[in-house]
Write a protein that holds these residues in place. Structure first.
Motif, PDB file in Angstrom:
ATOM      1  N   LYS A  88     -32.407  42.034  11.550  1.00  7.02           N
ATOM      2  CA  LYS A  88     -33.573  41.210  11.878  1.00  7.02           C
ATOM      3  C   LYS A  88     -34.640  42.039  12.576  1.00  7.02           C
ATOM      4  O   LYS A  88     -35.843  41.903  12.300  1.00  7.02           O
ATOM      5  N   GLU A  89     -34.218  42.903  13.482  1.00  7.78           N
ATOM      6  CA  GLU A  89     -35.171  43.777  14.185  1.00  7.78           C
ATOM      7  C   GLU A  89     -35.802  44.789  13.237  1.00  7.78           C
ATOM      8  O   GLU A  89     -36.973  45.145  13.391  1.00  7.78           O
ATOM      9  N   LEU A  90     -35.035  45.267  12.256  1.00  9.38           N
ATOM     10  CA  LEU A  90     -35.601  46.175  11.252  1.00  9.38           C
ATOM     11  C   LEU A  90     -36.689  45.473  10.438  1.00  9.38           C
ATOM     12  O   LEU A  90     -37.725  46.066  10.128  1.00  9.38           O
ATOM     13  N   LYS A  91     -36.459  44.220  10.095  1.00  4.05           N
ATOM     14  CA  LYS A  91     -37.440  43.450   9.339  1.00  4.05           C
ATOM     15  C   LYS A  91     -38.718  43.253  10.158  1.00  4.05           C
ATOM     16  O   LYS A  91     -39.833  43.380   9.634  1.00  4.05           O
ATOM     17  N   GLU A  92     -38.544  42.956  11.457  1.00  3.89           N
ATOM     18  CA  GLU A  92     -39.705  42.764  12.322  1.00  3.89           C
ATOM     19  C   GLU A  92     -40.442  44.069  12.591  1.00  3.89           C
ATOM     20  O   GLU A  92     -41.667  44.071  12.782  1.00  3.89           O
ATOM     21  N   LYS A  93     -39.723  45.164  12.574  1.00  2.00           N
ATOM     22  CA  LYS A  93     -40.334  46.467  12.842  1.00  2.00           C
ATOM     23  C   LYS A  93     -41.103  46.997  11.637  1.00  2.00           C
ATOM     24  O   LYS A  93     -42.016  47.816  11.791  1.00  2.00           O
ATOM     25  N   ASN A  94     -40.728  46.555  10.441  1.00  2.00           N
ATOM     26  CA  ASN A  94     -41.385  47.013   9.211  1.00  2.00           C
ATOM     27  C   ASN A  94     -41.894  45.802   8.423  1.00  2.00           C
ATOM     28  O   ASN A  94     -41.375  45.500   7.339  1.00  2.00           O
ATOM     29  N   PRO A  95     -42.887  45.087   8.950  1.00  2.36           N
ATOM     30  CA  PRO A  95     -43.334  43.839   8.292  1.00  2.36           C
ATOM     31  C   PRO A  95     -43.942  44.058   6.918  1.00  2.36           C
ATOM     32  O   PRO A  95     -43.779  43.222   6.029  1.00  2.36           O
ATOM     33  N   LYS A  96     -44.639  45.166   6.707  1.00  2.00           N
ATOM     34  CA  LYS A  96     -45.287  45.400   5.419  1.00  2.00           C
ATOM     35  C   LYS A  96     -44.267  45.747   4.331  1.00  2.00           C
ATOM     36  O   LYS A  96     -44.414  45.341   3.177  1.00  2.00           O
ATOM     37  N   LEU A  97     -43.236  46.507   4.709  1.00  2.00           N
ATOM     38  CA  LEU A  97     -42.253  46.958   3.720  1.00  2.00           C
ATOM     39  C   LEU A  97     -41.190  45.905   3.431  1.00  2.00           C
ATOM     40  O   LEU A  97     -40.669  45.829   2.318  1.00  2.00           O
ATOM     41  N   LEU A  98     -40.835  45.106   4.440  1.00  4.28           N
ATOM     42  CA  LEU A  98     -39.726  44.157   4.296  1.00  4.28           C
ATOM     43  C   LEU A  98     -40.178  42.710   4.439  1.00  4.28           C
ATOM     44  O   LEU A  98     -39.382  41.842   4.798  1.00  4.28           O
TER      45      LEU A  98
END
Length: 223
Positions: A88-98
């Motif tokens: 979830k944190e990875l998704k929030e950290k990379n909003p454009k890619l994920l």
């Protein structure tokens, strides 16, 4: 034949091994690529002129990947820097890619394509730099002791038993990394205010077990 064994790197290895005189069966043992696949790749290489041209692996049809390889490499770097980060944190950290990728899809790609697994972080005692130096110096000072001198030594240690359960922190671990990696461990205090047990042993045998409970907890457990 899975695409993993016929990746571009394996194809290059097959051609290089063939060039230095290895037979097909020897190439199979070294690369773990199917013998028919080895023969097919070498035939393509010969049709291309038997030069430096390496046949490219053709991927099968189907939908395109939701997480491209370039984005996956970025996620790998972020996981290596912070193994305790969540999907979830990875998704929030990379909003454009994920942005259009679900958390479950991110988890599945990390586990299957990057070959990371979610494991419980190993608890490692907090040792200061001065303590490390003292332990190394102790080893150097006593490395030449004989058995007679070691017979006079009494070894002691203690263990702390917590009253409540500690679930701990979970981290992402790759297949090649070690659980002793400092990034995959969490520090702990050696003497928390819970039940502590001491024991010792030496050349003559072991001693009895001594225990201690903090006064503020003694009444709760009728200790």
């Amino acid at each position: 034949m899975s695409g993993k064994n016929t990746s571009h790197d394996n194809i290059v290895r097959v051609v290089k091994l063939h060039k230095i005189g290895n037979r097909n069966r020897e190439i199979v043992k070294i690369t773990a690529v199917n013998e028919k696949t080895v023969s097919r790749l070498l035939q393509k290489w010969r049709r291309a002129g038997s030069g430096d041209n390496v046949p490219e692996h053709k991927h099968g049809g189907g939908r395109s990947l939701k997480i491209p390889s370039k984005t996956l490499r970025l996620l790998r770097r972020q996981l290596d820097l912070n193994p305790s980060i969540t999907a979830k944190e990875l998704k929030e950290k990379n909003p454009k890619l994920l942005r259009n990728v679900s958390v479950r899809t991110i988890q599945r790609n990390i586990q299957k394509r990057l070959e990371y697994s979610k494991v419980k972080a190993r608890v490692k005692p907090l040792v200061a730099a001065k303590q490390r130096c003292c332990r190394v110096q102790f080893a150097k000072d006593h490395k030449d002791w004989d058995l007679v001198q070691w017979h006079k030594v009494l070894w002691t240690d203690e263990a702390t038993f917590c009253v409540s359960e500690n679930k701990g922190t979970k981290v992402w671990k790759s297949r090649t990394s070690s659980m002793c990696d400092p990034r995959l461990t969490v520090t702990s205090v050696k003497h928390p205010p819970y039940l502590m047990v001491w024991g010792s042993f030496g050349y003559g045998g072991t001693t009895g077990i001594l225990s201690w409970l903090p006064p503020r907890l003694s009444k709760c457990f009728n200790y």
